[in-house]
Design a protein around this motif. Structure first.
Motif, PDB file in Angstrom:
ATOM      1  N   LYS A 149       0.831  -1.516  -0.090  1.00 27.32           N
ATOM      2  CA  LYS A 149      -0.074   0.172  -0.310  1.00 27.32           C
ATOM      3  C   LYS A 149       0.776   0.942   0.327  1.00 27.32           C
ATOM      4  O   LYS A 149       0.591   1.863  -0.768  1.00 27.32           O
ATOM      5  CB  LYS A 149      -1.157   0.378   1.140  1.00 27.32           C
ATOM      6  CG  LYS A 149      -2.529  -1.019   0.780  1.00 27.32           C
ATOM      7  CD  LYS A 149      -2.839  -0.969   2.585  1.00 27.32           C
ATOM      8  CE  LYS A 149      -4.413  -1.735   1.836  1.00 27.32           C
ATOM      9  NZ  LYS A 149      -5.294  -1.256   0.591  1.00 27.32           N
ATOM     10  N   VAL A 157      -2.628   5.807  -6.121  1.00 27.64           N
ATOM     11  CA  VAL A 157      -3.674   5.387  -4.776  1.00 27.64           C
ATOM     12  C   VAL A 157      -4.644   6.555  -5.368  1.00 27.64           C
ATOM     13  O   VAL A 157      -5.623   6.036  -4.391  1.00 27.64           O
ATOM     14  CB  VAL A 157      -2.379   5.522  -3.832  1.00 27.64           C
ATOM     15  CG1 VAL A 157      -2.498   7.560  -3.862  1.00 27.64           C
ATOM     16  CG2 VAL A 157      -3.043   4.972  -2.572  1.00 27.64           C
ATOM     17  N   ARG A 160      -7.739   5.061  -7.089  1.00 25.94           N
ATOM     18  CA  ARG A 160      -8.416   4.049  -6.793  1.00 25.94           C
ATOM     19  C   ARG A 160      -9.291   3.607  -5.314  1.00 25.94           C
ATOM     20  O   ARG A 160      -9.984   3.929  -4.973  1.00 25.94           O
ATOM     21  CB  ARG A 160      -7.533   3.436  -5.747  1.00 25.94           C
ATOM     22  CG  ARG A 160      -6.997   2.601  -7.017  1.00 25.94           C
ATOM     23  CD  ARG A 160      -5.086   1.618  -6.570  1.00 25.94           C
ATOM     24  NE  ARG A 160      -4.060   1.252  -7.163  1.00 25.94           N
ATOM     25  CZ  ARG A 160      -2.801   0.250  -7.642  1.00 25.94           C
ATOM     26  NH1 ARG A 160      -3.086  -0.078  -6.114  1.00 25.94           N
ATOM     27  NH2 ARG A 160      -2.648   0.511  -8.089  1.00 25.94           N
ATOM     28  N   ALA A 161      -8.319   5.751  -4.611  1.00 23.58           N
ATOM     29  CA  ALA A 161      -9.350   5.667  -3.847  1.00 23.58           C
ATOM     30  C   ALA A 161     -10.464   6.531  -4.463  1.00 23.58           C
ATOM     31  O   ALA A 161     -11.475   6.398  -3.284  1.00 23.58           O
ATOM     32  CB  ALA A 161      -8.866   7.327  -2.400  1.00 23.58           C
ATOM     33  N   CYS A 164     -12.505   3.664  -5.083  1.00 20.01           N
ATOM     34  CA  CYS A 164     -13.590   3.289  -3.398  1.00 20.01           C
ATOM     35  C   CYS A 164     -14.859   3.877  -2.606  1.00 20.01           C
ATOM     36  O   CYS A 164     -15.584   3.310  -2.598  1.00 20.01           O
ATOM     37  CB  CYS A 164     -12.395   3.043  -2.217  1.00 20.01           C
ATOM     38  SG  CYS A 164     -12.198   2.519  -0.721  1.00 20.01           S
ATOM     39  N   GLU A 201      -8.397   1.638  -2.276  1.00 24.86           N
ATOM     40  CA  GLU A 201      -8.115   2.349  -1.544  1.00 24.86           C
ATOM     41  C   GLU A 201      -8.938   3.384  -0.616  1.00 24.86           C
ATOM     42  O   GLU A 201     -10.081   3.953  -1.117  1.00 24.86           O
ATOM     43  CB  GLU A 201      -6.582   3.339  -1.717  1.00 24.86           C
ATOM     44  CG  GLU A 201      -5.716   2.097  -2.470  1.00 24.86           C
ATOM     45  CD  GLU A 201      -5.222   0.962  -1.351  1.00 24.86           C
ATOM     46  OE1 GLU A 201      -4.851   1.662  -0.332  1.00 24.86           O
ATOM     47  OE2 GLU A 201      -4.724  -0.133  -1.660  1.00 24.86           O
ATOM     48  N   SER A 203      -9.338   5.164   2.781  1.00 18.85           N
ATOM     49  CA  SER A 203      -8.495   5.574   4.296  1.00 18.85           C
ATOM     50  C   SER A 203      -8.733   4.334   5.765  1.00 18.85           C
ATOM     51  O   SER A 203      -7.850   4.607   5.931  1.00 18.85           O
ATOM     52  CB  SER A 203      -8.756   6.775   4.410  1.00 18.85           C
ATOM     53  OG  SER A 203     -10.190   7.362   4.322  1.00 18.85           O
ATOM     54  N   ASN A 206      -7.169   1.509   5.928  1.00 18.13           N
ATOM     55  CA  ASN A 206      -5.715   1.400   5.651  1.00 18.13           C
ATOM     56  C   ASN A 206      -5.368   1.685   7.028  1.00 18.13           C
ATOM     57  O   ASN A 206      -4.326   1.719   7.327  1.00 18.13           O
ATOM     58  CB  ASN A 206      -5.567   2.274   4.280  1.00 18.13           C
ATOM     59  CG  ASN A 206      -5.166   1.559   3.193  1.00 18.13           C
ATOM     60  OD1 ASN A 206      -5.871   0.505   3.069  1.00 18.13           O
ATOM     61  ND2 ASN A 206      -4.792   2.654   2.352  1.00 18.13           N
ATOM     62  N   ASN A 229       0.154   6.723   2.203  1.00 20.11           N
ATOM     63  CA  ASN A 229      -1.213   6.028   1.528  1.00 20.11           C
ATOM     64  C   ASN A 229      -2.218   7.372   1.963  1.00 20.11           C
ATOM     65  O   ASN A 229      -2.921   7.916   1.625  1.00 20.11           O
ATOM     66  CB  ASN A 229      -0.679   4.786   2.074  1.00 20.11           C
ATOM     67  CG  ASN A 229      -2.407   3.977   1.594  1.00 20.11           C
ATOM     68  OD1 ASN A 229      -2.941   3.945   2.390  1.00 20.11           O
ATOM     69  ND2 ASN A 229      -1.800   3.495   0.457  1.00 20.11           N
ATOM     70  N   VAL A 233      -5.106   8.321   0.239  1.00 22.18           N
ATOM     71  CA  VAL A 233      -6.513   8.124   0.091  1.00 22.18           C
ATOM     72  C   VAL A 233      -7.343   8.743   0.840  1.00 22.18           C
ATOM     73  O   VAL A 233      -8.518   8.868  -0.109  1.00 22.18           O
ATOM     74  CB  VAL A 233      -6.232   6.545   0.816  1.00 22.18           C
ATOM     75  CG1 VAL A 233      -7.337   5.933   0.308  1.00 22.18           C
ATOM     76  CG2 VAL A 233      -5.373   5.964  -0.272  1.00 22.18           C
TER      77      VAL A 233
END
Length: 259
Positions: A149, A157, A160-161, A164, A201, A203, A206, A229, A233
């Motif tokens: 990650k 990233v 992807r966030a 998500c 991703e 938050s 993670n 990250n 994110v």
């Protein structure tokens, strides 16, 4: 009689719910935010348990599929039992667009809940690291997740966030349309399973995954955890969940058309 609400009714329900979130005392935001961090961490832990023993190829893919099917229990606990989750609360912009809450009230909620989610997630990760449940395979998996990650480049990233939290907020949106517990469970299950299976991703997830890896010995610093990250994110999650989804649904279902 329908056992679900229409999209326009869902929008009204969401606005009312967001208005109530803005009025919560900070003490309740903290308690419910810590709970949400723990709940999402439970889902992340379940994912790690299922995927830690998998090999490669089809076996790994199948294990990821089953793990993705377990992960949604976190959001189920948040929504049905009651907790405050930063990513779901990004939908508060719906109330902001309708001018029913202020920017200050929204940011107050986001800031307190984000910190509380972090506290709950890291606390759960530390307790899990002391539990004796992380054997060799689990430890290796936790380390691998954290290091992977933190190695994702900035633009991927964030993208992807964004995806998500579009799915997370759609899950929250859909469950608000259900009038029974089973309906809420299924509304949450499929979008959340999809985001996990897709490798997007989140938050708050993670906030558990990366500290868990650090506690297990990952070659990741706390600065890398946040700068590589968790913070980017968070930004991507806000774009997906506080801008894209609420803006579209406010325009289509909440904003009054000109005569």
């Amino acid at each position: 009689m329908n056992n679900f609400f229409s999209p326009a009714e869902i929008c009204e329900n969401m606005v009312n719910g967001c208005n109530n979130k803005a009025k919560l005392p900070i003490s309740k935001m903290l308690v419910l935010g810590i709970f949400a961090g723990v709940f999402i961490g439970f889902g992340a832990y379940g994912f790690t348990v299922i995927t830690s023993g998998a090999g490669t190829g089809f076996e790994a893919t199948f294990a990821k599929y089953i793990g993705a099917g377990v992960f949604p229990v976190g959001l189920m606990l948040v929504v049905i039992c009651g907790a405050e989750l930063f990513t779901g609360n990004n939908l508060m912009t719906l109330s902001l667009f309708k001018k029913e809450i202020t920017v200050g009230a929204m940011l107050r909620n986001w800031g307190v809940v984000w910190m509380a989610n972090l506290i709950g997630s890291v606390l759960l990760a530390w307790l899990m690291s002391q539990s004796g449940l992380y054997g060799e395979a689990m430890t290796a998996k936790a380390i691998g997740i954290a290091e992977a990650k933190c190695a994702i480049p900035l633009m991927p990233v964030i993208i992807r966030a964004i995806f998500c939290n579009m799915l997370v907020c759609l899950a929250v949106w859909m469950q608000s349309g259900a009038k029974d517990i089973i309906g809420k469970i299924f509304a949450i299950w499929f979008p959340i399973m999809l985001f996990v299976l897709s490798g997007f991703e989140h938050s708050v997830a993670n906030m558990f995954f990366i500290p868990m890896g650090i506690f297990c010995g990952a070659d990741v610093t706390w600065a890398q955890a946040f700068l590589n990250n968790i913070l980017p994110v968070t930004l991507g999650n806000i774009i997906g969940g506080a801008v894209i989804i609420p803006a579209c649904y406010h325009f289509t279902y909440a904003k009054k058309s000109a005569a």
